[in-house]
Structures are given as C-alpha cells and as structure tokens.
Design an enzyme around this catalytic site. Sequence first.
Site, mmCIF file in Angstrom:
data_model
loop_
_atom_site.group_PDB
_atom_site.id
_atom_site.type_symbol
_atom_site.label_atom_id
_atom_site.label_comp_id
_atom_site.label_asym_id
_atom_site.label_seq_id
_atom_site.Cartn_x
_atom_site.Cartn_y
_atom_site.Cartn_z
ATOM 1 C CG ASN A 139 -42.148 -22.128 49.731
ATOM 2 O OD1 ASN A 139 -42.815 -21.900 48.721
ATOM 3 N ND2 ASN A 139 -41.292 -23.134 49.815
ATOM 4 C CG HIS B 150 -35.689 -17.166 37.019
ATOM 5 N ND1 HIS B 150 -35.091 -18.111 37.836
ATOM 6 C CD2 HIS B 150 -34.748 -16.821 36.105
ATOM 7 C CE1 HIS B 150 -33.855 -18.312 37.419
ATOM 8 N NE2 HIS B 150 -33.616 -17.539 36.387
ATOM 9 C CG HIS C 11 -45.175 -24.030 43.941
ATOM 10 N ND1 HIS C 11 -45.448 -23.381 45.124
ATOM 11 C CD2 HIS C 11 -43.960 -24.598 44.119
ATOM 12 C CE1 HIS C 11 -44.431 -23.525 45.957
ATOM 13 N NE2 HIS C 11 -43.517 -24.275 45.385
HETATM 14 FE FE1 HDE Z 1 -39.538 -23.812 43.423
HETATM 15 N N1 HDE Z 1 -40.039 -24.329 41.535
HETATM 16 N N2 HDE Z 1 -37.971 -25.060 43.366
HETATM 17 N N3 HDE Z 1 -39.141 -23.444 45.403
HETATM 18 N N4 HDE Z 1 -41.139 -22.640 43.569
HETATM 19 C C1 HDE Z 1 -41.108 -23.893 40.851
HETATM 20 O O1 HDE Z 1 -41.062 -23.103 38.641
HETATM 21 C C2 HDE Z 1 -37.439 -25.570 42.253
HETATM 22 C C3 HDE Z 1 -38.087 -23.941 46.118
HETATM 23 C C4 HDE Z 1 -41.482 -21.826 44.597
HETATM 24 O O2 HDE Z 1 -46.410 -19.206 41.579
HETATM 25 C C5 HDE Z 1 -41.073 -24.284 39.409
HETATM 26 O O3 HDE Z 1 -42.429 -21.873 37.345
HETATM 27 C C6 HDE Z 1 -36.204 -26.253 42.548
HETATM 28 C C7 HDE Z 1 -37.899 -23.215 47.339
HETATM 29 C C8 HDE Z 1 -42.719 -21.149 44.318
HETATM 30 O O4 HDE Z 1 -45.510 -19.648 39.624
HETATM 31 C C9 HDE Z 1 -39.744 -25.029 39.265
HETATM 32 C C10 HDE Z 1 -36.036 -26.133 43.892
HETATM 33 C C11 HDE Z 1 -38.877 -22.257 47.332
HETATM 34 C C12 HDE Z 1 -43.097 -21.595 43.054
HETATM 35 C C13 HDE Z 1 -39.211 -24.977 40.678
HETATM 36 C C14 HDE Z 1 -37.136 -25.372 44.405
HETATM 37 C C15 HDE Z 1 -39.645 -22.432 46.135
HETATM 38 C C16 HDE Z 1 -42.086 -22.515 42.606
HETATM 39 C C17 HDE Z 1 -42.308 -24.995 38.911
HETATM 40 C C18 HDE Z 1 -34.923 -26.708 44.743
HETATM 41 C C19 HDE Z 1 -39.159 -21.210 48.407
HETATM 42 C C20 HDE Z 1 -44.342 -21.219 42.296
HETATM 43 C C21 HDE Z 1 -43.056 -24.025 38.043
HETATM 44 C C22 HDE Z 1 -33.692 -26.158 44.479
HETATM 45 C C23 HDE Z 1 -38.088 -20.291 48.612
HETATM 46 C C24 HDE Z 1 -44.183 -19.954 41.524
HETATM 47 C C25 HDE Z 1 -42.201 -22.871 37.956
HETATM 48 C C26 HDE Z 1 -45.461 -19.562 40.851
HETATM 49 C C27 HDE Z 1 -42.093 -23.135 41.357
HETATM 50 C C28 HDE Z 1 -38.017 -25.493 40.998
HETATM 51 C C29 HDE Z 1 -37.281 -25.100 45.778
HETATM 52 C C30 HDE Z 1 -40.768 -21.596 45.829
HETATM 53 C C31 HDE Z 1 -39.811 -26.417 38.688
HETATM 54 C C32 HDE Z 1 -35.330 -26.963 41.563
HETATM 55 C C33 HDE Z 1 -36.814 -23.417 48.382
HETATM 56 C C34 HDE Z 1 -43.462 -20.172 45.210
HETATM 57 O O5 HDE Z 1 -38.873 -24.351 38.405
#
Ligand code: HDE
Length: 680
Positions: A147, A338, A74
């Site tokens: 999402n 978060h 993202h």
């Molecule tokens: Fe994320 N995801 N994600 N994700 N995600 C990040 O956090 C992660 C997942 C989502 O505009 C990171 O600050 C793991 C699902 C958005 O700043 C990180 C898993 C969904 C955004 C991270 C998922 C999301 C992130 C990278 C699997 C929809 C952007 C930078 C368990 C429900 C937020 C950050 C923004 C961002 C980890 C799966 C949505 C690395 C480990 C499912 C919208 O922490």
Amino acid sequence: MSKKHNENRKQEQLDKFRVDDSGKEMSTNQGLKVSEDEFSLKAGERGPTLMEDFQFREKMTHFDHERIPERIVHARGYAAHGEFELYESMKPYTKADFLQEPGRKTPVFVRFSTVAGSKGSGELARDVRGFATKFYTEEGNYDLVGNNIPVFFIQDAMKFPDLIHAVKPEPHNGIPQAASAHDTFWDFVANNQETAHMVMWQMSDRAIPRSFRMMEGFGVHTFRFVNEEGKAHFVKFHWKPKLGVHSTVWDEAQKINGKNPDFHRADLYESIENGDYPEFEFGVQLIAEEDAHTFDFDVLDPTKIWPEEDVPVKIIGKMTLNRNVDNVFAETEQVAFHPGHVVPGIDFTNDPLLQGRLFSYTDTQLIRLGGPNFHELPINRPVCPFHNNQRDGYSRHTLNTGQVSYHNNSLANNTPKPVAPANGGYQHYQEKVEGRKVQARSESFKDHFTQATLFWNSMSDIEKQHIKDAFSFELGKVESEAVRQQVVDMFANVNLKMAQEVAENIGVAPPQSGGSDVTKSSPALSQENTIKKAKTRTVAILVDEKFHSEDVMLAVRGLQDKGIHLEFVGKKRGEITSNSGNSINADHSFLTVDSVLYDAVYVVGGEDQDLDFQQKAMDFVKEACAHYKPIGATNQGMRLIENSAIANKPGVILEAAINRFIGRFSQAVAAHRFWDREVS
Ligand code: HDE
C-alpha cells in the site's frame, strides 16, 4: 531451472497471446466466417427471431458473461508493465536470485488501486492506495502486494471483513460510495482503537495523492530475508518515487472526481505514452533477528513503522514503468496478486495480518477468476517453466501429456521431482515455534497511540491543518453524535489540542483529558521534506485571439525544456490566431477542462481578449489560487491579473521578460503548492 536472464521475457511471452483483429475477416468463435452481423435470423422480415440462430446466440451469450466479480477490495485500479533493476547485491541477506547481481533486470507488472470504492468509482477518494508489484523472476513470480501507507488499520486478519464492511457503503441504503466519511467506518475506528495510527495517515495528505507516480509504496508487514547460509533478517520493503511524494488538496480532490474520475489512470497512461516513465527506487530496512527485541514496538505488529531515522532505508534498486497494457481486462483485471507468491530467500513472519492474507488471496481468485487455473492466464504465468501433478478444473489450457499425474511414481521415473533447497527448491524458514493455542492479542501489540503521535509530531503546520480539516470533514458527515464523541475522545490520546479543535468543528464536547507525552518525530514522514521537481507537471496555458506569438513560443519552448507538459486552453477548441498571423491549436476549451486538472496555470490572453475570455480565465485562476497552485502571467494575461486581488500573493509570477518568466515560473511549478498564500 533456466538461468536465461532476459528482462523482455514477460513481454515476449505476452506477445504470443496478442491478437490484432483489425483488417481481418469476421468469424464465429468456431472459425466459421460470418456473412451478416447486424440482423438476427427471423421468420420473415417482421417475424420472430429463430432459436437456430447460433451466431446470434453465441454473440449474445458471450456478451452476457463478459463481467467477472470485481475485487472485494481494491476494485478500482490501473496497471502498467516495467522492469526492476538491482543496484546493489543483497547476497549477504537473501539468496533471492533476482537480488544477487547488480544490474540484473527483472520484468514487473504493477497495479495501483483505491481500496473502498467500486470498479467505476472516482479515483480521488480519500483512501489508501494499493501498490501491488509482480516480479517475474527466473525462480517464479514474487508478489509484493503493498500500500502507499506503511501501516494497517488492524492487527489480525480475523477483523478484515469487519473493517471492510464498516468502510463500504452502508448495507441498508448502499451509501456512500468510495468514502469513509460515514457512521459505520468511524464507529469501527472508535471501537477498534488499533486503527489510530493508520487513521492519522488516512486523514493526512497521503490519502489524496496527486499521482500514482508521486506516492511511496510499502510492503507494510515485516518479512524475512534468508541467505544461502540460512541466516534470517527481518525486512521491510519501500518504494520511493523519483518525483517525490505529492498530494492534492481535499476540495480539489472532490472536484477532480467530478471533472475527471479517471484522473489517476489517465495520468499514468499518458506519462508512459509520452515517455515520462514513472520511476520508484526500491529500499529495504533490515533488522537482524537477534536485535528484534531492542525496539519499543513489536516487529510483528503491522500498525507500527520502523522510523527511518532509527533503521535507515537502504536503496537497492529501481523500478521503471515503461509500457501500458494492451488490454485492460486481460491484464489489469485478471492479474492475481498474492503475498504468498514468494521465491527462495524471501519468507514470512508471524505477523497475524500477513498470516491471514496468505489464505485470502488465492481464495478470492477462485471466485473472481472462476477456478483454480488462473495461473495460466497470460498475465499471471511465470516466465520460468512450471511442472507438477495438478490437473483439470475450469478453463484448463495446458495439455499435460502422458499417463502419470501423481507422485511418487515409477512410470515417469518419479517425475516431476522435488528439487533440493541447494538446487533452488523452496524451503520454509525453520523458525522454532512453541506456544499454547490461544485466541488473543499479544501484550506487545497493545500500544495503539505512541506512533500515531509520532506521525502527528512529524507533520508540518500545514499538514497538521489538513489532518484537522480531514477529521472535521469526515466526522462532520457522521450522523451519530455518540460516534463523533467517541472518535474525538479516542484521538485525544494522540494529541489533545488536535482532538479539541476537531470537536469544536463537529458539534461535540471537546475532550478534557488525554494527550500524549511522546515528543519524538520522524522528519522522513513529512511531505514537506520530499523531492520537488517541475518535470512532468501539467500546466494550462490560457490563450485568446491575437496572443503575443513570439513570447508564447519562447515560453513554450523554455518550459518544455524543463520537462513541463503544456496544454493550450481557449474559449473553444481549435485554432487561435496570434498577433503575427500564425496560429496554435487549443487542446481544450473552458468547457472541457478545469483548473483542478492542472498543476499550474499560465495566463497569456491576447490583444483581442473579450469579456467572456477574461471572466473564464479569472475563474480558472481564482480556483488555482484557492488550491495554492503556481500561477504565471505574461503579456495581456499579466494585465488581467495585475488588477485582481491575487496579484501579490506568493507563487503568482507576473513577469514581462520571457526568459526570466521561464526560470521563475518553472521554479514555482516545482514547488508544487504555496501554502503560505492566504486564500479566502
Ligand atoms: Fe489485501 N486483499 N487484504 N491488503 N490487498 C486483496 O485480493 C486482504 C491488506 C492489497 O491490485 C484481495 O485479489 C486481507 C494489507 C492490495 O489486484 C483480497 C487482509 C495490504 C490489493 C485481500 C488484507 C493489502 C489487495 C481482493 C487483512 C497492504 C490489490 C482482491 C489480513 C500490505 C491487489 C484480491 C491488486 C487485494 C485480502 C490487508 C494490499 C480479498 C484478508 C495489509 C494492493 O484477497
């Protein structure tokens, strides 16, 4: 806890950090006035720069450290401020304070993003879009980090690094940027078949949205609402755009990436600047805990939706985005979402994907924002006060006074003191858990194809065609024949005919067995059934010398009254004179814009339109036609199109009577695309 309800509280808080440098004297960061900012201190005009030039060193050092690591996923995103207004009290289900009184407004900050690409990548990649919302509530920040697709690729956070490694540019050559159309992604898909449902969405038009303003948002996981009595409901969250759900077509999306890689952010920014505030209604699906086992899917499985026809979406509020950021780095880049930022009344479930996320987000901020004090950054601060015994660390801003930084204590009367749940202290839902420690997938998580087929069954013919085209494109770029074969064999489980047609396009053997006996469909999943409006659509008006002044002015007024955004495009930027001597200013020339950047085209032409104009206008129109867009023409523009092959196609409005033109053309703009148009 302060109960002062003020939807402007976040803005007022941010205002304290705003600095306007214009009109001010220049100084160093130490406040020393600067007398010279162009030339470093040298030993003689042609001599070496001196080490003692602290001003040069300060300026350069700061510059050298301007970048922070981009988000691992993202990275490419854009954000805006707004407010959330509650329509209906959720008191029976949750004690969350911001969901109690209808009419209550809560400030929000929303960041939209693509997932795979780097920070500078094109915004029209075929990809999932992030839809992350921070509610600044009186009980602390609540983040709904969702999402635009309601399910996820995998079921357990353990696989997330693998999924992301597979979709990111391949490590040996760093190719391709912001694209899933390559071997490692599809190898991952074929060998991790829980991806099937989400891949169907990713191959659909949902993955190439027209605008952030025209996407749905989903919390994806099942969360818990917990009410005052401690009773819990399972809940799924939805955002529904007031403008409906609309997409581009793939050929157009790829071209937009070249013509304007900032297309989505510019659209959001300009809409807010123009006062066309994006609006999303907030919906919840609720299932009582005791009913959770009555469905043919596990509510903890993030690869499953709750079909809206089975569990209706209750609309409970609306979010309006009404203010652009002051500074993209300070706000959009430094905002730290978060899923673990919750408020009393909202709790987690044992969805193993969600559980892993609860670790990952704080962890990533530590590297990205350089330490544990990122909550002090203006954009991340709650609007309510916060007190605890956490101290120190990189970039601490707060000056905690006093002697005591531990608990229990007597020197500060044992404060700061924990707050009882009855007075607003967060208490985890007391779910009974029991089991052996195992590393396993639950039996109830093992059906990967039923809902993938449900999605396929719910698509209109044209949406199905787009999905087949997308598979054919993506797999067509996969070098490994074995991977291509594995993928079509896998998707034969979703729909055999679909997989066979794709196989024909990508040079592998059409699967002979598979298929699905799922006949269920969910009309809510098809974009054909979405809201259709002309409001805020952008139309290019192609105009040349001696255009018909009266007609054009009438048409402009009429279309603007319908909320359509118009831009004049000519052979060159600047003045173009009408047949009656007055003039308009062309906003753009054929050099600076392209038909892919508009929702529709209106050709006016002019009495003096020359061959150059005719040629460029026709190229513009032909491309719009190939992308199924509405095309309108009056006056000399009509003559131009009448003689072409597109004159009689659906959605092509040739109409001399201006009032009738306005009505018919704006209806065509609202329709968005004319899929029944044959294009060569
Ligand atoms: Fe994320 N995801 N994600 N994700 N995600 C990040 O956090 C992660 C997942 C989502 O505009 C990171 O600050 C793991 C699902 C958005 O700043 C990180 C898993 C969904 C955004 C991270 C998922 C999301 C992130 C990278 C699997 C929809 C952007 C930078 C368990 C429900 C937020 C950050 C923004 C961002 C980890 C799966 C949505 C690395 C480990 C499912 C919208 O922490």
